[in-house]
Motif scaffolding. Structure first.
Motif, PDB file in Angstrom:
ATOM      1  N   LYS A 106      -7.609   2.716   4.216  1.00 41.49           N
ATOM      2  CA  LYS A 106      -8.133   1.801   5.235  1.00 41.49           C
ATOM      3  C   LYS A 106      -7.074   1.438   6.268  1.00 41.49           C
ATOM      4  O   LYS A 106      -6.813   0.271   6.534  1.00 41.49           O
ATOM      5  CB  LYS A 106      -8.713   0.558   4.578  1.00 41.49           C
ATOM      6  N   GLN A 107      -6.434   2.469   6.832  1.00 42.44           N
ATOM      7  CA  GLN A 107      -5.388   2.214   7.812  1.00 42.44           C
ATOM      8  C   GLN A 107      -5.881   1.409   9.002  1.00 42.44           C
ATOM      9  O   GLN A 107      -5.097   0.790   9.703  1.00 42.44           O
ATOM     10  CB  GLN A 107      -4.699   3.503   8.267  1.00 42.44           C
TER      11      GLN A 107
ATOM     12  N   ILE B 101       6.242  -3.006   5.360  1.00 42.92           N
ATOM     13  CA  ILE B 101       6.183  -1.673   5.964  1.00 42.92           C
ATOM     14  C   ILE B 101       7.398  -1.466   6.873  1.00 42.92           C
ATOM     15  O   ILE B 101       7.983  -0.377   6.908  1.00 42.92           O
ATOM     16  CB  ILE B 101       4.861  -1.460   6.732  1.00 42.92           C
ATOM     17  N   LYS B 102       7.821  -2.507   7.561  1.00 39.27           N
ATOM     18  CA  LYS B 102       9.005  -2.401   8.412  1.00 39.27           C
ATOM     19  C   LYS B 102      10.248  -2.123   7.563  1.00 39.27           C
ATOM     20  O   LYS B 102      11.084  -1.284   7.924  1.00 39.27           O
ATOM     21  CB  LYS B 102       9.186  -3.686   9.217  1.00 39.27           C
ATOM     22  N   ILE B 103      10.382  -2.811   6.437  1.00 40.34           N
ATOM     23  CA  ILE B 103      11.517  -2.561   5.535  1.00 40.34           C
ATOM     24  C   ILE B 103      11.476  -1.126   5.025  1.00 40.34           C
ATOM     25  O   ILE B 103      12.497  -0.433   5.003  1.00 40.34           O
ATOM     26  CB  ILE B 103      11.532  -3.574   4.370  1.00 40.34           C
ATOM     27  N   TYR B 104      10.297  -0.672   4.600  1.00 41.47           N
ATOM     28  CA  TYR B 104      10.173   0.720   4.149  1.00 41.47           C
ATOM     29  C   TYR B 104      10.648   1.675   5.236  1.00 41.47           C
ATOM     30  O   TYR B 104      11.325   2.656   4.975  1.00 41.47           O
ATOM     31  CB  TYR B 104       8.711   1.068   3.842  1.00 41.47           C
ATOM     32  N   ASP B 105      10.266   1.374   6.469  1.00 42.11           N
ATOM     33  CA  ASP B 105      10.565   2.250   7.602  1.00 42.11           C
ATOM     34  C   ASP B 105      12.064   2.325   7.892  1.00 42.11           C
ATOM     35  O   ASP B 105      12.580   3.385   8.229  1.00 42.11           O
ATOM     36  CB  ASP B 105       9.807   1.756   8.837  1.00 42.11           C
TER      37      ASP B 105
ATOM     38  N   GLU C  27       1.701   5.886  10.425  1.00 39.92           N
ATOM     39  CA  GLU C  27       1.306   7.204  10.943  1.00 39.92           C
ATOM     40  C   GLU C  27       2.521   8.051  11.298  1.00 39.92           C
ATOM     41  O   GLU C  27       2.535   9.254  11.044  1.00 39.92           O
ATOM     42  CB  GLU C  27       0.389   7.035  12.153  1.00 39.92           C
ATOM     43  N   ARG C  28       3.561   7.433  11.847  1.00 39.22           N
ATOM     44  CA  ARG C  28       4.773   8.166  12.224  1.00 39.22           C
ATOM     45  C   ARG C  28       5.484   8.726  10.997  1.00 39.22           C
ATOM     46  O   ARG C  28       6.102   9.788  11.045  1.00 39.22           O
ATOM     47  CB  ARG C  28       5.716   7.245  13.000  1.00 39.22           C
TER      48      ARG C  28
ATOM     49  N   ALA D  57      -1.557  -2.926  14.771  1.00 44.65           N
ATOM     50  CA  ALA D  57      -1.199  -1.730  15.549  1.00 44.65           C
ATOM     51  C   ALA D  57       0.224  -1.247  15.267  1.00 44.65           C
ATOM     52  O   ALA D  57       0.449  -0.060  15.023  1.00 44.65           O
ATOM     53  CB  ALA D  57      -1.387  -1.999  17.036  1.00 44.65           C
ATOM     54  N   GLU D  58       1.208  -2.142  15.288  1.00 44.81           N
ATOM     55  CA  GLU D  58       2.602  -1.729  15.077  1.00 44.81           C
ATOM     56  C   GLU D  58       2.799  -1.163  13.674  1.00 44.81           C
ATOM     57  O   GLU D  58       3.481  -0.156  13.479  1.00 44.81           O
ATOM     58  CB  GLU D  58       3.547  -2.909  15.306  1.00 44.81           C
ATOM     59  N   THR D  59       2.190  -1.801  12.687  1.00 43.12           N
ATOM     60  CA  THR D  59       2.298  -1.331  11.308  1.00 43.12           C
ATOM     61  C   THR D  59       1.599   0.004  11.142  1.00 43.12           C
ATOM     62  O   THR D  59       2.125   0.926  10.505  1.00 43.12           O
ATOM     63  CB  THR D  59       1.718  -2.388  10.347  1.00 43.12           C
TER      64      THR D  59
END
Length: 176
Positions: free
Chosen positions: A124-125, A108-112, A137-138, A130-132
């Motif tokens: 199922k978020q 998810i960080k790479i995607y971001d 959400e952002r 929390a950080e992910t």
């Protein structure tokens, strides 16, 4: 003439092999970089080998688990996205179900941080750290749920919506 054709065929075959080796090396290097970013201790990255122009082998050596296979596929997709002119990538939540939390967080960080578009369907978020969850959400553009927040405003598998689905299909047919 036959000799010239045989020479041309051999040159073409060698050119294809050289191009495939170049693609293979670039993808394997990028997959190693991505894979290394997901782990605190080195683990085998996925690896692709082109046998011929119409045959390849893709695996994560010494790891045939479901989570590893899904991670390998995502890492490969990201490598292709980042090494080519492709503009976007799409992944379904199914791919994340068997991943370790650290890997999920890293992907998810790479995607971001990529400059390219990445679309993911996820559910199922509440299962995300929390950080992910904050990253997701952002970056969310469409959030679907029940009770009128479904895509197109209704659940298509409910019997009462069957009439609406038939009407939509008729409308689409008249547009064609």
């Amino acid at each position: 003439m036959k000799v010239a054709k045989a020479n041309a065929d051999e040159i073409l075959k060698k050119s294809i092999e050289d191009i495939l080796r170049e693609i293979e090396n670039e993808l394997n290097t990028k997959m190693k970089d991505i894979n290394d970013s997901l782990f605190s201790t080195p683990r085998e990255p996925p690896h692709i080998h082109f046998n011929k122009h119409d045959s390849y082998k893709f695996e994560t050596p010494d790891d045939t688990g479901t989570g590893s296979n899904f991670k390998g596929m995502i890492v490969y997709d990201l490598a292709v996205l980042l090494c080519t002119a492709l503009l976007a990538l799409a992944h379904d939540s199914l791919l994340f179900k068997n991943l370790e939390k650290d890997i999920e967080d890293g992907l998810i960080k790479i995607y971001d941080i990529t400059n390219k578009k990445v679309f993911i369907a996820y559910d199922k978020q509440g299962d995300y750290r929390a950080e992910t969850r904050e990253r997701i959400e952002r970056n969310a553009r469409i959030i679907l749920s029940t009770d009128g927040c479904e895509l197109y405003g209704m659940s298509w598998n409910k019997e009462e919506n069957k009439t609406n689905e038939d009407e939509l299909q008729q409308t689409l047919e008249t547009i064609d």
